[in-house]
Design a protein around this motif. Structure first.
Motif, PDB file in Angstrom:
ATOM      1  N   THR A   1      27.022  -1.536  56.905  1.00  0.00           N
ATOM      2  CA  THR A   1      28.297  -0.910  56.600  1.00  0.00           C
ATOM      3  C   THR A   1      28.081   0.110  55.488  1.00  0.00           C
ATOM      4  O   THR A   1      27.166  -0.020  54.679  1.00  0.00           O
ATOM      5  CB  THR A   1      29.337  -1.952  56.158  1.00  0.00           C
ATOM      6  N   ALA A   2      28.913   1.122  55.478  1.00  0.00           N
ATOM      7  CA  ALA A   2      28.787   2.179  54.480  1.00  0.00           C
ATOM      8  C   ALA A   2      29.020   1.626  53.079  1.00  0.00           C
ATOM      9  O   ALA A   2      29.764   0.669  52.895  1.00  0.00           O
ATOM     10  CB  ALA A   2      29.779   3.300  54.774  1.00  0.00           C
ATOM     11  N   ARG A   3      28.363   2.226  52.125  1.00  0.00           N
ATOM     12  CA  ARG A   3      28.496   1.814  50.726  1.00  0.00           C
ATOM     13  C   ARG A   3      29.897   2.149  50.210  1.00  0.00           C
ATOM     14  O   ARG A   3      30.481   3.149  50.595  1.00  0.00           O
ATOM     15  CB  ARG A   3      27.455   2.530  49.862  1.00  0.00           C
ATOM     16  N   GLY A   4      30.401   1.284  49.343  1.00  0.00           N
ATOM     17  CA  GLY A   4      31.662   1.561  48.666  1.00  0.00           C
ATOM     18  C   GLY A   4      32.881   0.910  49.285  1.00  0.00           C
ATOM     19  O   GLY A   4      33.933   0.890  48.677  1.00  0.00           O
TER      20      GLY A   4
ATOM     21  N   ASP B   1      30.529  -3.585  51.491  1.00  0.00           N
ATOM     22  CA  ASP B   1      29.547  -2.684  50.904  1.00  0.00           C
ATOM     23  C   ASP B   1      28.106  -3.047  51.277  1.00  0.00           C
ATOM     24  O   ASP B   1      27.537  -3.988  50.749  1.00  0.00           O
ATOM     25  CB  ASP B   1      29.712  -2.726  49.387  1.00  0.00           C
ATOM     26  N   GLY B   2      27.530  -2.296  52.217  1.00  0.00           N
ATOM     27  CA  GLY B   2      26.129  -2.485  52.585  1.00  0.00           C
ATOM     28  C   GLY B   2      25.836  -3.742  53.372  1.00  0.00           C
ATOM     29  O   GLY B   2      24.696  -4.171  53.451  1.00  0.00           O
ATOM     30  N   PHE B   3      26.830  -4.337  54.010  1.00  0.00           N
ATOM     31  CA  PHE B   3      26.649  -5.557  54.807  1.00  0.00           C
ATOM     32  C   PHE B   3      25.766  -5.252  56.020  1.00  0.00           C
ATOM     33  O   PHE B   3      26.029  -4.312  56.766  1.00  0.00           O
ATOM     34  CB  PHE B   3      28.028  -6.064  55.256  1.00  0.00           C
ATOM     35  N   LEU B   4      24.713  -6.032  56.224  1.00  0.00           N
ATOM     36  CA  LEU B   4      23.789  -5.808  57.336  1.00  0.00           C
ATOM     37  C   LEU B   4      24.475  -6.121  58.663  1.00  0.00           C
ATOM     38  O   LEU B   4      25.003  -7.207  58.864  1.00  0.00           O
ATOM     39  CB  LEU B   4      22.545  -6.679  57.180  1.00  0.00           C
ATOM     40  N   VAL B   5      24.467  -5.153  59.567  1.00  0.00           N
ATOM     41  CA  VAL B   5      25.062  -5.307  60.888  1.00  0.00           C
ATOM     42  C   VAL B   5      23.980  -5.609  61.921  1.00  0.00           C
ATOM     43  O   VAL B   5      24.137  -6.476  62.758  1.00  0.00           O
ATOM     44  CB  VAL B   5      25.850  -4.039  61.298  1.00  0.00           C
ATOM     45  N   ALA B   6      22.852  -4.886  61.854  1.00  0.00           N
ATOM     46  CA  ALA B   6      21.781  -5.053  62.840  1.00  0.00           C
ATOM     47  C   ALA B   6      20.480  -4.508  62.282  1.00  0.00           C
ATOM     48  O   ALA B   6      20.467  -3.727  61.328  1.00  0.00           O
ATOM     49  CB  ALA B   6      22.135  -4.325  64.133  1.00  0.00           C
TER      50      ALA B   6
ATOM     51  N   MET C   1      32.295 -14.544  54.783  1.00  0.00           N
ATOM     52  CA  MET C   1      32.456 -13.290  55.509  1.00  0.00           C
ATOM     53  C   MET C   1      32.020 -13.469  56.961  1.00  0.00           C
ATOM     54  O   MET C   1      32.689 -13.039  57.885  1.00  0.00           O
ATOM     55  CB  MET C   1      31.642 -12.178  54.845  1.00  0.00           C
ATOM     56  N   ARG C   2      30.892 -14.147  57.189  1.00  0.00           N
ATOM     57  CA  ARG C   2      30.391 -14.386  58.535  1.00  0.00           C
ATOM     58  C   ARG C   2      31.382 -15.244  59.318  1.00  0.00           C
ATOM     59  O   ARG C   2      31.653 -14.988  60.476  1.00  0.00           O
ATOM     60  CB  ARG C   2      29.024 -15.060  58.483  1.00  0.00           C
TER      61      ARG C   2
ATOM     62  N   GLU D   1      35.770  -9.437  66.291  1.00  0.00           N
ATOM     63  CA  GLU D   1      35.725  -7.985  66.183  1.00  0.00           C
ATOM     64  C   GLU D   1      34.440  -7.582  65.465  1.00  0.00           C
ATOM     65  O   GLU D   1      33.863  -8.370  64.731  1.00  0.00           O
ATOM     66  CB  GLU D   1      36.929  -7.478  65.388  1.00  0.00           C
ATOM     67  N   PRO D   2      34.023  -6.331  65.642  1.00  0.00           N
ATOM     68  CA  PRO D   2      32.828  -5.880  64.917  1.00  0.00           C
ATOM     69  C   PRO D   2      33.086  -5.831  63.413  1.00  0.00           C
ATOM     70  O   PRO D   2      34.234  -5.817  62.972  1.00  0.00           O
ATOM     71  CB  PRO D   2      32.574  -4.480  65.471  1.00  0.00           C
ATOM     72  N   THR D   3      32.026  -5.792  62.649  1.00  0.00           N
ATOM     73  CA  THR D   3      32.139  -5.704  61.198  1.00  0.00           C
ATOM     74  C   THR D   3      32.984  -4.488  60.838  1.00  0.00           C
ATOM     75  O   THR D   3      32.722  -3.385  61.307  1.00  0.00           O
ATOM     76  CB  THR D   3      30.739  -5.574  60.566  1.00  0.00           C
TER      77      THR D   3
END
Length: 107
Positions: A33-36, A40-45, A9-10, A18-20
């Motif tokens: 990132t929002a759940r679902g 799902d729940g990927f750490l952005v910052a 993914m990285r 592009e941003p996540t």
């Protein structure tokens, strides 16, 4: 401990430049990132908790992708200054929008 560079993914995100993808949300000091969704729940910052302004910074970071998308839509759909009396202000706003989008794109 896992090797972060091996995360497909990285690797894909860095190739795209592009941003996540997906909606971002704040969860305490983390922006993820929002759940679902696909990410799902990927750490952005992560926001430094020691600053008194951390809450405002976290909110701004969580909204950054939405703000960029909205500004891109506004710039793409504009069709010129609405009235000649607003031309100077409109030109300044468009210049600021272009500068902000350039910065957001990392250019």
């Amino acid at each position: 401990m896992s090797d972060r560079s091996a995360n497909p993914m990285r690797e894909q995100l860095s190739k795209d430049g592009e941003p996540t993808p997906g909606a971002w949300e704040r969860c305490s000091q983390y922006i993820r990132t929002a759940r679902g969704g696909e990410y799902d729940g990927f750490l952005v910052a992560e926001v430094c908790m020691s600053l008194p302004e951390y809450s405002a910074n976290a909110n701004l970071l969580a909204a950054a992708k939405d703000l960029r998308d909205a500004l891109e839509d506004l710039v793409a759909h504009q069709n010129g200054c609405p009235l000649p009396s607003y031309e100077a202000g409109w030109n300044a706003a468009m210049k600021a929008a272009d500068a902000a989008l350039t910065k957001a794109r990392g250019a």
